[in-house]
Write a protein that holds these residues in place. Structure first.
Motif, PDB file in Angstrom:
ATOM      1  N   LYS A  46      49.767  51.095  40.831  1.00 18.15           N
ATOM      2  CA  LYS A  46      49.315  51.044  39.433  1.00 18.15           C
ATOM      3  C   LYS A  46      50.485  51.252  38.480  1.00 18.15           C
ATOM      4  CE  LYS A  46      44.610  52.668  40.269  1.00 18.15           C
ATOM      5  NZ  LYS A  46      43.645  53.767  40.096  1.00 18.15           N
ATOM      6  N   LYS A  50      51.852  48.285  35.980  1.00 16.30           N
ATOM      7  CA  LYS A  50      51.833  48.528  34.532  1.00 16.30           C
ATOM      8  C   LYS A  50      53.215  48.336  33.925  1.00 16.30           C
ATOM      9  CE  LYS A  50      50.863  52.140  31.150  1.00 16.30           C
ATOM     10  NZ  LYS A  50      50.494  53.536  30.964  1.00 16.30           N
ATOM     11  N   TYR A  54      53.902  45.335  31.242  1.00 15.29           N
ATOM     12  CA  TYR A  54      54.083  45.695  29.834  1.00 15.29           C
ATOM     13  C   TYR A  54      55.537  45.812  29.394  1.00 15.29           C
ATOM     14  CZ  TYR A  54      49.086  46.443  29.572  1.00 15.29           C
ATOM     15  OH  TYR A  54      47.721  46.250  29.582  1.00 15.29           O
ATOM     16  N   GLY A 103      47.012  40.126  33.549  1.00 15.27           N
ATOM     17  CA  GLY A 103      46.744  41.335  32.778  1.00 15.27           C
ATOM     18  C   GLY A 103      45.326  41.830  32.989  1.00 15.27           C
ATOM     19  N   THR A 104      44.379  40.904  33.096  1.00 19.86           N
ATOM     20  CA  THR A 104      42.991  41.276  33.386  1.00 19.86           C
ATOM     21  C   THR A 104      42.893  41.893  34.785  1.00 19.86           C
ATOM     22  OG1 THR A 104      42.165  39.517  31.960  1.00 19.86           O
ATOM     23  CG2 THR A 104      40.630  40.387  33.593  1.00 19.86           C
ATOM     24  N   CYS A 105      43.580  41.294  35.744  1.00 17.34           N
ATOM     25  CA  CYS A 105      43.586  41.844  37.107  1.00 17.34           C
ATOM     26  C   CYS A 105      44.199  43.239  37.105  1.00 17.34           C
ATOM     27  CB  CYS A 105      44.371  40.931  38.045  1.00 17.34           C
ATOM     28  SG  CYS A 105      43.628  39.307  38.302  1.00 17.34           S
ATOM     29  N   LEU A 106      45.267  43.418  36.355  1.00 16.70           N
ATOM     30  CA  LEU A 106      45.925  44.718  36.258  1.00 16.70           C
ATOM     31  C   LEU A 106      44.962  45.765  35.714  1.00 16.70           C
ATOM     32  CD1 LEU A 106      49.329  45.805  35.558  1.00 16.70           C
ATOM     33  CD2 LEU A 106      47.848  46.232  33.627  1.00 16.70           C
ATOM     34  N   ARG A 107      44.239  45.422  34.667  1.00 18.80           N
ATOM     35  CA  ARG A 107      43.265  46.363  34.098  1.00 18.80           C
ATOM     36  C   ARG A 107      42.167  46.700  35.109  1.00 18.80           C
ATOM     37  NH1 ARG A 107      45.170  43.793  29.804  1.00 18.80           N
ATOM     38  NH2 ARG A 107      43.813  41.986  29.680  1.00 18.80           N
ATOM     39  N   ARG A 108      41.739  45.710  35.878  1.00 15.43           N
ATOM     40  CA  ARG A 108      40.707  45.967  36.888  1.00 15.43           C
ATOM     41  C   ARG A 108      41.249  46.896  37.981  1.00 15.43           C
ATOM     42  NH1 ARG A 108      36.142  43.285  36.706  1.00 15.43           N
ATOM     43  NH2 ARG A 108      35.876  43.201  38.957  1.00 15.43           N
ATOM     44  N   SER A 110      43.597  49.107  37.524  1.00 16.53           N
ATOM     45  CA  SER A 110      43.779  50.433  36.916  1.00 16.53           C
ATOM     46  C   SER A 110      42.465  51.206  36.837  1.00 16.53           C
ATOM     47  CB  SER A 110      44.413  50.313  35.531  1.00 16.53           C
ATOM     48  OG  SER A 110      43.503  49.779  34.597  1.00 16.53           O
ATOM     49  N   LEU A 111      41.351  50.481  36.777  1.00 22.33           N
ATOM     50  CA  LEU A 111      40.029  51.108  36.736  1.00 22.33           C
ATOM     51  C   LEU A 111      39.374  51.166  38.126  1.00 22.33           C
ATOM     52  CD1 LEU A 111      38.708  49.310  33.520  1.00 22.33           C
ATOM     53  CD2 LEU A 111      39.505  51.680  33.704  1.00 22.33           C
ATOM     54  N   ASN A 114      38.972  46.247  41.232  1.00 21.37           N
ATOM     55  CA  ASN A 114      39.431  44.967  41.758  1.00 21.37           C
ATOM     56  C   ASN A 114      38.400  44.387  42.726  1.00 21.37           C
ATOM     57  OD1 ASN A 114      41.285  42.805  42.491  1.00 21.37           O
ATOM     58  ND2 ASN A 114      41.417  43.884  44.441  1.00 21.37           N
TER      59      ASN A 114
END
Length: 144
Positions: A46, A50, A54, A103-108, A110-111, A114
């Motif tokens: 993660k 990130k 970013y 970026g959407t995959c990264l957010r998933r 991080s939460l 996935n």
């Protein structure tokens, strides 16, 4: 100093940096999805994801677009009638969409949400390679 060559140099550096991220982030996703149960590994992935997205990929994408547009303005907007340039821009839009999907995959991730497999990321990782090859040949040879 020749502003066209300066803009072109910065554009190429930004594109190379962006492409590195577009190729590497899905590879990290492969390993992350294979180690999702290991909390320590997952947290390391993660952090890596990130920072890559970013701090490297997104600024590089912005600079690639900025200096690419400055190059178009420098050579003249009338060049937009060239089919090779239109196709290149379409392919770059697809790369940009790919960037934001990552970026959407990264957010998933991080939460911890996935849903894609490591196989999906392995296959999906080929998209920027194919687009890069097409863009380079179109820009170098200007076939149409």
């Amino acid at each position: 100093m020749n502003t066209y060559l300066l803009f072109k140099s910065i554009h190429l550096i930004a594109v190379i940096s962006w492409m590195v991220g577009l190729l590497y982030l899905p590879r990290i996703f492969v390993y992350h999805s294979e180690n999702i149960e290991n909390i320590n590994s997952s947290n390391i992935f993660k952090t890596m994801e990130k920072k890559l997205f970013y701090y490297i990929m997104t600024p590089a994408m912005v600079l690639a677009w900025l200096f690419g547009l400055l190059l178009i303005f420098n050579i003249g907007l009338d060049q937009l009638v060239n089919k090779w340039l239109q196709i290149k821009l379409i392919l770059v839009f697809i790369l940009t969409f790919y960037h934001f999907f990552l970026g959407t995959c990264l957010r998933r991730f991080s939460l911890d949400l996935n849903t894609y497999s490591s196989k999906f990321y392995r296959i999906f990782n080929e998209v920027p390679t194919i687009l890069l090859i097409l863009i380079v040949f179109i820009v170098v040879f200007k076939p149409i």
